[in-house]
Design an enzyme around this catalytic site. Structure first.
Site, PDB file in Angstrom:
ATOM      1  N   HIS A  44       0.830  -1.206   0.000  1.00 47.87           N
ATOM      2  CA  HIS A  44       0.000   0.000   0.000  1.00 47.87           C
ATOM      3  C   HIS A  44       0.867   1.260   0.000  1.00 47.87           C
ATOM      4  O   HIS A  44       2.013   1.249   0.459  1.00 47.87           O
ATOM      5  CB  HIS A  44      -0.929  -0.003   1.201  1.00 47.87           C
ATOM      6  CG  HIS A  44      -1.992  -1.047   1.117  1.00 47.87           C
ATOM      7  ND1 HIS A  44      -3.027  -1.135   2.017  1.00 47.87           N
ATOM      8  CD2 HIS A  44      -2.200  -2.049   0.221  1.00 47.87           C
ATOM      9  CE1 HIS A  44      -3.819  -2.134   1.682  1.00 47.87           C
ATOM     10  NE2 HIS A  44      -3.325  -2.713   0.601  1.00 47.87           N
ATOM     11  N   GLU A  74       0.686   3.948   1.792  1.00 46.76           N
ATOM     12  CA  GLU A  74       1.088   4.361   3.133  1.00 46.76           C
ATOM     13  C   GLU A  74       2.269   3.525   3.619  1.00 46.76           C
ATOM     14  O   GLU A  74       3.206   4.048   4.225  1.00 46.76           O
ATOM     15  CB  GLU A  74      -0.086   4.202   4.115  1.00 46.76           C
ATOM     16  CG  GLU A  74      -1.334   4.952   3.712  1.00 46.76           C
ATOM     17  CD  GLU A  74      -2.315   4.120   2.884  1.00 46.76           C
ATOM     18  OE1 GLU A  74      -3.527   4.315   3.047  1.00 46.76           O
ATOM     19  OE2 GLU A  74      -1.872   3.285   2.067  1.00 46.76           O
TER      20      GLU A  74
END
Length: 157
Positions: free
Chosen positions: A83, A85
């Site tokens: 991901h 993040e």
């Protein structure tokens, strides 16, 4: 007021626009996500969702989640991609950049896996544009005292 002053984005808009730009590097076929970690109006690290270094991208080999019929917001571990993040956190770690006390600007609300990582990294505030079907991440952010802000950005045009 001059046109230039009127068109100048706020800091939140600016960092969200950077997250949107980071998302253009995504190799995910389902959702392009970008993330920017910021402290004191300084960019600390960026990330986008895509396969790990040296591993085939979904753009090239197809989407594992599509092949397995996995719905959005479920079974996060069954995916080739890291991901956005997570990639921002990894980039900061690889380069020795502390992110405790940082703010995350992201194109999408973080999932529960990213939420747990962001909480443990000391991220205190998150600004995002698009929602994500993960109520548990919202509950965990609230319990940990991490402020979530859903933002509106002008259209890309």
């Amino acid at each position: 007021m001059t046109t230039a002053a009127r068109d100048r984005p706020s800091w939140d808009e600016y960092f969200l626009q950077l997250a949107r730009q980071a998302a253009t590097r995504s190799t995910c076929l389902r959702r392009q996500v970008g993330a920017v970690l910021v402290r004191d109006k300084r960019v600390l690290a960026t990330g986008y969702n895509g396969a790990p270094r040296g591993v085939g991208h979904c753009l090239d080999v197809g989407c594992l989640r599509e092949q397995l019929g996995i719905a959005s917001g479920e079974r996060h571990e069954l995916c080739r991609a890291i991901h956005a993040e997570q990639n921002a956190i990894i980039q900061a770690a690889v380069h020795g950049v502390p992110i405790d006390g940082a703010t995350l600007y992201c194109t999408h609300q973080p999932c529960i896996l990213c939420a747990k990582m962001l909480i443990n990294c000391g991220v205190r505030e998150i600004h995002y544009v698009e929602g994500y079907p993960d109520d548990l991440s919202q509950a965990m952010f609230a319990e940990a005292g991490v402020a979530l802000h859903k933002e509106e950005l002008p259209s890309k045009g």
